[in-house]
Design a protein around this motif. Structure first.
Motif, PDB file in Angstrom:
ATOM      1  N   ALA A   1       0.876  -1.179   0.000  1.00 52.34           N
ATOM      2  CA  ALA A   1       0.000   0.000   0.000  1.00 52.34           C
ATOM      3  C   ALA A   1       0.912   1.227   0.000  1.00 52.34           C
ATOM      4  CB  ALA A   1      -0.903   0.001   1.229  1.00 52.34           C
ATOM      5  N   ALA A   2       0.382   2.342  -0.521  1.00 52.76           N
ATOM      6  CA  ALA A   2       1.258   3.518  -0.686  1.00 52.76           C
ATOM      7  C   ALA A   2       0.640   4.751  -0.050  1.00 52.76           C
ATOM      8  CB  ALA A   2       1.492   3.768  -2.175  1.00 52.76           C
ATOM      9  N   MET A   3       1.524   5.590   0.522  1.00 50.69           N
ATOM     10  CA  MET A   3       1.080   6.891   1.045  1.00 50.69           C
ATOM     11  C   MET A   3       1.928   7.976   0.383  1.00 50.69           C
ATOM     12  SD  MET A   3       0.486   6.027   5.090  1.00 50.69           S
ATOM     13  CE  MET A   3       2.152   5.447   5.467  1.00 50.69           C
ATOM     14  N   PHE A   4       1.265   8.824  -0.403  1.00 47.60           N
ATOM     15  CA  PHE A   4       1.959   9.935  -1.067  1.00 47.60           C
ATOM     16  C   PHE A   4       1.701  11.196  -0.259  1.00 47.60           C
ATOM     17  CE2 PHE A   4       1.149   7.011  -4.649  1.00 47.60           C
ATOM     18  CZ  PHE A   4       2.442   6.915  -5.168  1.00 47.60           C
ATOM     19  N   ILE A   5       2.760  11.759   0.286  1.00 48.57           N
ATOM     20  CA  ILE A   5       2.591  12.893   1.192  1.00 48.57           C
ATOM     21  C   ILE A   5       3.222  14.135   0.570  1.00 48.57           C
ATOM     22  CG2 ILE A   5       3.053  13.727   3.550  1.00 48.57           C
ATOM     23  CD1 ILE A   5       3.546  10.361   3.786  1.00 48.57           C
ATOM     24  N   ASP A   6       2.401  15.126   0.259  1.00 47.25           N
ATOM     25  CA  ASP A   6       2.872  16.396  -0.319  1.00 47.25           C
ATOM     26  C   ASP A   6       3.895  16.141  -1.433  1.00 47.25           C
ATOM     27  OD1 ASP A   6       1.752  18.676   1.677  1.00 47.25           O
ATOM     28  OD2 ASP A   6       2.259  16.872   2.798  1.00 47.25           O
ATOM     29  N   THR A   7       3.427  15.464  -2.479  1.00 47.96           N
ATOM     30  CA  THR A   7       4.331  15.118  -3.579  1.00 47.96           C
ATOM     31  C   THR A   7       3.558  15.114  -4.882  1.00 47.96           C
ATOM     32  OG1 THR A   7       6.058  13.556  -4.238  1.00 47.96           O
ATOM     33  CG2 THR A   7       4.036  12.582  -3.354  1.00 47.96           C
ATOM     34  N   HIS A   8       4.205  14.829  -5.974  1.00 47.49           N
ATOM     35  CA  HIS A   8       3.541  14.810  -7.285  1.00 47.49           C
ATOM     36  C   HIS A   8       4.353  13.933  -8.241  1.00 47.49           C
ATOM     37  CE1 HIS A   8       6.331  17.469  -9.553  1.00 47.49           C
ATOM     38  NE2 HIS A   8       6.707  17.741  -8.333  1.00 47.49           N
ATOM     39  N   PRO A   9       3.732  13.507  -9.359  1.00 43.72           N
ATOM     40  CA  PRO A   9       4.395  12.530 -10.225  1.00 43.72           C
ATOM     41  C   PRO A   9       5.166  13.120 -11.410  1.00 43.72           C
ATOM     42  CG  PRO A   9       2.098  12.738 -10.835  1.00 43.72           C
ATOM     43  CD  PRO A   9       2.313  13.695  -9.702  1.00 43.72           C
ATOM     44  N   ALA A  10       5.059  14.443 -11.631  1.00 47.82           N
ATOM     45  CA  ALA A  10       5.613  15.005 -12.881  1.00 47.82           C
ATOM     46  C   ALA A  10       7.131  15.165 -12.812  1.00 47.82           C
ATOM     47  CB  ALA A  10       4.969  16.362 -13.144  1.00 47.82           C
ATOM     48  N   ALA A  11       7.754  15.223 -13.994  1.00 46.58           N
ATOM     49  CA  ALA A  11       9.173  15.595 -14.060  1.00 46.58           C
ATOM     50  C   ALA A  11       9.273  17.112 -13.863  1.00 46.58           C
ATOM     51  CB  ALA A  11       9.725  15.196 -15.424  1.00 46.58           C
ATOM     52  N   ASP A  12      10.492  17.608 -13.755  1.00 45.60           N
ATOM     53  CA  ASP A  12      10.685  19.055 -13.581  1.00 45.60           C
ATOM     54  C   ASP A  12      10.244  19.839 -14.811  1.00 45.60           C
ATOM     55  OD1 ASP A  12      11.746  18.845 -11.088  1.00 45.60           O
ATOM     56  OD2 ASP A  12      13.805  19.378 -11.652  1.00 45.60           O
ATOM     57  N   THR A  13       9.710  21.017 -14.585  1.00 41.65           N
ATOM     58  CA  THR A  13       9.543  21.980 -15.680  1.00 41.65           C
ATOM     59  C   THR A  13      10.921  22.597 -15.943  1.00 41.65           C
ATOM     60  OG1 THR A  13       9.166  23.781 -14.135  1.00 41.65           O
ATOM     61  CG2 THR A  13       7.216  22.570 -14.899  1.00 41.65           C
ATOM     62  N   PRO A  14      11.114  23.228 -17.113  1.00 38.28           N
ATOM     63  CA  PRO A  14      12.408  23.880 -17.363  1.00 38.28           C
ATOM     64  C   PRO A  14      12.764  24.883 -16.256  1.00 38.28           C
ATOM     65  CG  PRO A  14      11.112  23.779 -19.381  1.00 38.28           C
ATOM     66  CD  PRO A  14      10.216  23.279 -18.272  1.00 38.28           C
ATOM     67  N   GLU A  15      11.733  25.585 -15.755  1.00 47.20           N
ATOM     68  CA  GLU A  15      11.991  26.590 -14.711  1.00 47.20           C
ATOM     69  C   GLU A  15      12.473  25.930 -13.413  1.00 47.20           C
ATOM     70  OE1 GLU A  15       8.497  28.760 -13.627  1.00 47.20           O
ATOM     71  OE2 GLU A  15       9.606  29.895 -12.094  1.00 47.20           O
ATOM     72  N   THR A  16      11.809  24.822 -13.038  1.00 42.64           N
ATOM     73  CA  THR A  16      12.215  24.130 -11.802  1.00 42.64           C
ATOM     74  C   THR A  16      13.644  23.619 -11.949  1.00 42.64           C
ATOM     75  OG1 THR A  16       9.947  23.362 -11.654  1.00 42.64           O
ATOM     76  CG2 THR A  16      11.499  22.359 -10.158  1.00 42.64           C
ATOM     77  N   ARG A  17      13.949  23.084 -13.138  1.00 40.96           N
ATOM     78  CA  ARG A  17      15.302  22.544 -13.357  1.00 40.96           C
ATOM     79  C   ARG A  17      16.344  23.662 -13.242  1.00 40.96           C
ATOM     80  NH1 ARG A  17      14.390  19.299 -18.053  1.00 40.96           N
ATOM     81  NH2 ARG A  17      13.451  17.782 -16.641  1.00 40.96           N
ATOM     82  N   THR A  18      16.023  24.813 -13.823  1.00 39.16           N
ATOM     83  CA  THR A  18      16.956  25.952 -13.745  1.00 39.16           C
ATOM     84  C   THR A  18      17.178  26.348 -12.281  1.00 39.16           C
ATOM     85  OG1 THR A  18      16.145  26.710 -15.862  1.00 39.16           O
ATOM     86  CG2 THR A  18      17.323  28.335 -14.551  1.00 39.16           C
ATOM     87  N   ASN A  19      16.083  26.373 -11.525  1.00 35.12           N
ATOM     88  CA  ASN A  19      16.220  26.740 -10.100  1.00 35.12           C
ATOM     89  C   ASN A  19      17.060  25.725  -9.338  1.00 35.12           C
ATOM     90  OD1 ASN A  19      14.637  28.940 -10.533  1.00 35.12           O
ATOM     91  ND2 ASN A  19      12.747  27.983  -9.810  1.00 35.12           N
ATOM     92  N   ARG A  20      16.915  24.430  -9.690  1.00 36.01           N
ATOM     93  CA  ARG A  20      17.728  23.407  -9.015  1.00 36.01           C
ATOM     94  C   ARG A  20      19.208  23.639  -9.305  1.00 36.01           C
ATOM     95  NH1 ARG A  20      14.357  19.800  -6.904  1.00 36.01           N
ATOM     96  NH2 ARG A  20      12.582  19.073  -8.110  1.00 36.01           N
ATOM     97  N   LEU A  21      19.516  23.920 -10.601  1.00 30.15           N
ATOM     98  CA  LEU A  21      20.924  24.079 -10.952  1.00 30.15           C
ATOM     99  C   LEU A  21      21.505  25.322 -10.269  1.00 30.15           C
ATOM    100  CD1 LEU A  21      20.802  22.918 -14.689  1.00 30.15           C
ATOM    101  CD2 LEU A  21      21.236  21.572 -12.632  1.00 30.15           C
ATOM    102  N   ALA A  22      20.654  26.346 -10.108  1.00 30.26           N
ATOM    103  CA  ALA A  22      21.114  27.553  -9.394  1.00 30.26           C
ATOM    104  C   ALA A  22      21.416  27.197  -7.939  1.00 30.26           C
ATOM    105  CB  ALA A  22      20.043  28.636  -9.478  1.00 30.26           C
ATOM    106  N   MET A  23      20.564  26.348  -7.329  1.00 34.32           N
ATOM    107  CA  MET A  23      20.820  25.961  -5.934  1.00 34.32           C
ATOM    108  C   MET A  23      22.107  25.147  -5.829  1.00 34.32           C
ATOM    109  SD  MET A  23      18.771  23.731  -3.092  1.00 34.32           S
ATOM    110  CE  MET A  23      17.242  24.620  -2.928  1.00 34.32           C
ATOM    111  N   VAL A  24      22.333  24.283  -6.814  1.00 32.12           N
ATOM    112  CA  VAL A  24      23.565  23.472  -6.814  1.00 32.12           C
ATOM    113  C   VAL A  24      24.785  24.412  -6.802  1.00 32.12           C
ATOM    114  CG1 VAL A  24      24.968  21.952  -8.288  1.00 32.12           C
ATOM    115  CG2 VAL A  24      22.558  21.412  -7.862  1.00 32.12           C
ATOM    116  N   GLU A  25      24.740  25.458  -7.629  1.00 29.44           N
ATOM    117  CA  GLU A  25      25.856  26.414  -7.681  1.00 29.44           C
ATOM    118  C   GLU A  25      26.027  27.123  -6.339  1.00 29.44           C
ATOM    119  OE1 GLU A  25      28.402  26.903  -9.843  1.00 29.44           O
ATOM    120  OE2 GLU A  25      27.398  25.040 -10.405  1.00 29.44           O
TER     121      GLU A  25
END
Ligand code: MLT
Length: 251
Positions: free
Chosen positions: A97-121
């Motif tokens: 059985a599964a419990m999904f807590i404050d999550t979603h199934p989609a891949a990143d949008t280009p904007e989310t990906r850009t923000n992740r790479l900025a955080m990595v830097e």
């Protein structure tokens, strides 16, 4: 016999985010495991190249085989939900059985990906301090106490920069899992904080709507990190779901 429960933490946190659930679910008679994903909390890091939602899911699968006889109820919070989806795709037999807590199934949008790479830097240049400063107010809603804000900031500060960088890159590269949802044939609970600004209630409703055997619970006034902001309400939602599952019969 009650099923074993495995809870997968979010980013950039550790198993410490599940302390109230560990207590509450154990008190109700469940065995609970809250592993640290590679590099976070007390776990051993993996090389950046070998971090992916799938390799994290493999770690959870090994734990379920070792500790739970091959199958468990699995809950994933946010990034932990991405790991749960990878587990459901690659090792479906491990999840009863599964419990999904404050999550979603989609891949990143280009904007989310850009923000992740900025955080990595940022983390590469300045370490974890800037995100420990900025993230708590996104993870918690306005009604959170200053003490809780501080507690979450400290939890983030304890995570190694390498783990944060590797997880961000792994999330940026993750696949879209939406197609999997309609194929799930296990009991599923979707939980969301009413004031979650990262994965809002409409996102949770869409997630739940795509899964055949799903129920949706909204936690009033909670932000993204309901495990710490509204621990009792999250525990009650989890326990109501867990107690409704059929008992396991071992031969
Ligand atoms: C989390 O809470 O785990 C993050 O919001 C997940 C993400 O960055 O997509």
């Amino acid at each position: 016999m009650k099923p074993t429960v495995v809870l997968i933490h979010g980013f950039p946190l550790s198993s410490a985010m599940w302390e109230p659930q560990t207590k509450g679910l154990k008190a109700a008679g469940y065995r609970v495991f809250t592993p640290d994903l590679p590099g976070f909390g007390n776990s051993r890091p993996k090389s950046q190249e070998s971090c992916s939602m799938e390799s994290f899911a493999d770690e959870i699968f090994s734990l379920i085989k070792r500790q739970a006889g091959g199958s468990a109820v699995v809950g994933g919070f946010s990034m932990g939900g991405y790991v749960l989806l990878a587990l459901l795709r690659d090792h479906p037999e491990a999840v009863s059985a599964a419990m999904f807590i404050d999550t979603h199934p989609a891949a990143d949008t280009p904007e989310t990906r850009t923000n992740r790479l900025a955080m990595v830097e940022t983390v590469r240049k300045q370490g974890v301090a800037p995100i420990a400063e900025s993230m708590p107010e996104k993870l918690l809603s306005k009604s959170a106490s200053p003490e809780l804000m501080q507690e979450v900031a400290e939890m983030i500060r304890r995570q190694p920069p390498q783990a944060i960088i590797a997880a961000q890159l792994a999330m940026a590269a993750r696949r879209d899992q939406t197609d999997l949802l309609g194929k799930l044939r296990i009991p599923t609970l979707v939980i969301v904080g009413s004031d979650d600004v990262i994965t809002p209630p409409a996102t949770a409703a869409a997630l739940s709507g795509r899964i055949p055997f799903s129920r949706l619970v909204e936690i009033p006034s909670a932000g993204h990190l309901s495990s710490l902001q509204s621990p009792e309400m999250l525990n009650n939602a989890m326990l109501e779901f867990l107690n409704s599952l059929p008992a396991l019969h071992h031969v």
